[in-house]
Write an enzyme that holds these catalytic residues in place. Structure first.
Site, PDB file in Angstrom:
ATOM      1  N   CYS A 188       4.836 118.948 -47.842  1.00  0.00           N
ATOM      2  CA  CYS A 188       6.087 119.690 -47.645  1.00  0.00           C
ATOM      3  C   CYS A 188       7.048 119.397 -48.804  1.00  0.00           C
ATOM      4  CB  CYS A 188       6.755 119.315 -46.321  1.00  0.00           C
ATOM      5  SG  CYS A 188       8.341 120.185 -46.167  1.00  0.00           S
ATOM      6  N   LYS A 245       3.037 124.922 -35.725  1.00  0.00           N
ATOM      7  CA  LYS A 245       4.033 124.548 -36.748  1.00  0.00           C
ATOM      8  C   LYS A 245       3.975 123.037 -37.011  1.00  0.00           C
ATOM      9  CE  LYS A 245       8.246 125.212 -38.681  1.00  0.00           C
ATOM     10  NZ  LYS A 245       8.110 125.716 -40.036  1.00  0.00           N
TER      11      LYS A 245
HETATM   12  O1  RRO Z   1       9.525 123.414 -43.210  1.00  0.00           O
HETATM   13  C1  RRO Z   1       9.441 123.585 -44.441  1.00  0.00           C
HETATM   14  O2  RRO Z   1      10.438 123.668 -45.185  1.00  0.00           O
HETATM   15  C2  RRO Z   1       8.127 123.691 -45.108  1.00  0.00           C
HETATM   16  C3  RRO Z   1       7.045 122.900 -44.831  1.00  0.00           C
HETATM   17 BR1  RRO Z   1       7.012 121.631 -43.477  1.00  0.00          BR
HETATM   18  C4  RRO Z   1       5.881 123.012 -45.624  1.00  0.00           C
HETATM   19  O3  RRO Z   1       4.862 122.335 -45.452  1.00  0.00           O
HETATM   20  N1  RRO Z   1       5.885 123.912 -46.624  1.00  0.00           N
HETATM   21  C5  RRO Z   1       6.951 124.689 -46.880  1.00  0.00           C
HETATM   22  O4  RRO Z   1       6.915 125.504 -47.816  1.00  0.00           O
HETATM   23  N2  RRO Z   1       8.057 124.579 -46.107  1.00  0.00           N
END
Ligand code: RRO
Length: 386
Positions: A140, A45
């Site tokens: 993100c 993650k």
């Molecule tokens: O954690 C998130 O909300 C998230 C991440 Br880090 C990402 O790279 N892509 C996404 O759709 N959600």
């Protein structure tokens, strides 16, 4: 014999299908299930410097027909120290010797530099630590108040410049570096992004395209409100709905990036055909996010055997036999496709008409039986003579 093996940034993978960072990757218990499947790698993650719980719930949504999902997780994770700890890695991998990679998504450039420093320190201190690569997430879409780095080309360039100046990338890099990119939609943006990535080609081993399509909105029409709570409901779109955007991004990136940078295809992959199409567009490997989320780690076994079936049928022995070999549109190709569809349809129609014939002959048999019974009854009660 069909061979699904590949390599990304020089890291050998036993199969070309593996998990995307995100769903079911937060803990060693979840990642151990990926390691036990046919996934070619385990990718953790996206981590921040410290552990955090992420955005308020509800922060995920799946469309009823399974074609689209939204998330606004806001980077819930256990913090970088957890993902590079030897205990986490050994609990994840167990007896498996597949590569383990970490993903980082710092809230600031300083955070990203700090995390890369921690990774290299851990590897220096204990050479037996098995971190096969690092994926830097520049895409993100869900951090409140933070724009997507991959859409701000000046910031993206600054991040790559400073990251690749770290001692761990001097001389021969301590680990391969992958960059997770957002989707682009316009040729000048593809060109601009690729030209920046190419500047740092000596340190970038692969590019993973695409992260979710940011700032999508699903609405609960009964309650007349967004389905997701954080950020006014704006969230990352994933699932089969994004596959076509992902394929285009893989194709454009493969065309524009230096050949030393591998492309990993991600976005809407849910079956062997999707993986096959990604590879045709030039992907060296394929990551699976949403399907892994909804189906669980058995999706890797299913997709590997589906891809093997497609390759067997087409006479391909390895993914290099068709990687990046998408043909141009042609009349001959269209005719081939039409006749394949007709053949499938006539097999289908044959099935239907056989069934129909069966139903017709059953009806005739029943009618004859009724007629015989009627004649016998009539005979018994001497009705024939009336
Ligand atoms: O954690 C998130 O909300 C998230 C991440 Br880090 C990402 O790279 N892509 C996404 O759709 N959600």
């Amino acid at each position: 014999m069909v061979d699904l093996s590949t390599s990304i940034g020089g890291v050998p993978l036993s199969t070309c299908i593996y998990n995307a960072s995100g769903p079911r990757t937060g803990s060693s218990a979840a990642m151990a299930k990926i390691a036990a499947s046919r996934s070619g790698c385990v990718l953790a993650k996206s981590a921040t410097v410290s552990s955090q719980t992420g955005n308020d719930q509800p922060r995920t949504w799946h469309e009823e027909n399974g074609k689209a999902s939204l998330n606004s997780e806001g980077l819930p994770n256990n913090g970088i120290d957890y993902y590079i700890d030897s205990k986490t890695i050994s609990e994840t991998l167990g007896d498996s010797n597949k590569p383990y990679m970490v993903s980082i998504s710092g809230k600031t450039l300083v955070d990203n530099l700090l995390m890369l420093g921690k990774i290299s320190n851990v590897m220096k201190a204990d050479p037996s630590i098995k971190i096969a690569g690092v994926e830097l997430n520049l895409a993100c879409p869900n951090i409140v108040g933070k724009p997507t780095i991959g859409y701000d080309f000046d910031q993206m360039e600054d991040v790559l410049k400073q990251v690749t100046s770290l001692p761990c990338f001097k001389g021969s890099a301590m680990f391969p570096l992958g960059i997770k990119m957002p989707p682009y939609f316009d040729r000048p943006h593809f060109e601009h992004a690729a030209s920046i990535l190419n500047k740092y080609k000596s340190c970038i081993s692969y590019v993973a395209s695409i992260n979710t399509i940011g700032n999508a909105l699903a609405i609960d029409s009964v309650a007349e409100m967004p389905c997701i709570r954080a950020k006014g409901g704006f969230a990352g779109l994933s699932g089969p709905a994004v596959k076509y955007t992902a394929l285009a991004n893989v194709k454009q990136m493969r065309e524009l990036l230096d050949e030393s940078i591998d492309v990993v295809g991600v976005g809407g992959v849910a079956n062997g055909i999707d993986a096959f199409e990604m590879i045709l567009c030039g992907a060296s490997a394929v990551q699976v996010g949403t399907c892994h989320w909804t189906e669980g780690p058995s999706c890797f076994d299913r997709m590997c055997s589906e891809l093997e079936g497609i390759m067997r049928e087409k006479g391909y022995n390895s993914i290099d036999d068709f990687r990046g070999k998408l043909k141009e549109w042609s009349k001959e190709g269209a005719a081939l496709s039409r006749s394949a569809k007709l053949a499938t349809k006539s097999i289908g129609d044959g099935g239907v008409s056989t069934a129909k014939q069966g139903t017709d002959s059953n009806s005739i048999l029943i009618a004859v039986l009724f007629a015989v019974i009627a004649i016998l009854l009539a005979d018994k009660f001497n009705l024939m003579e009336l």
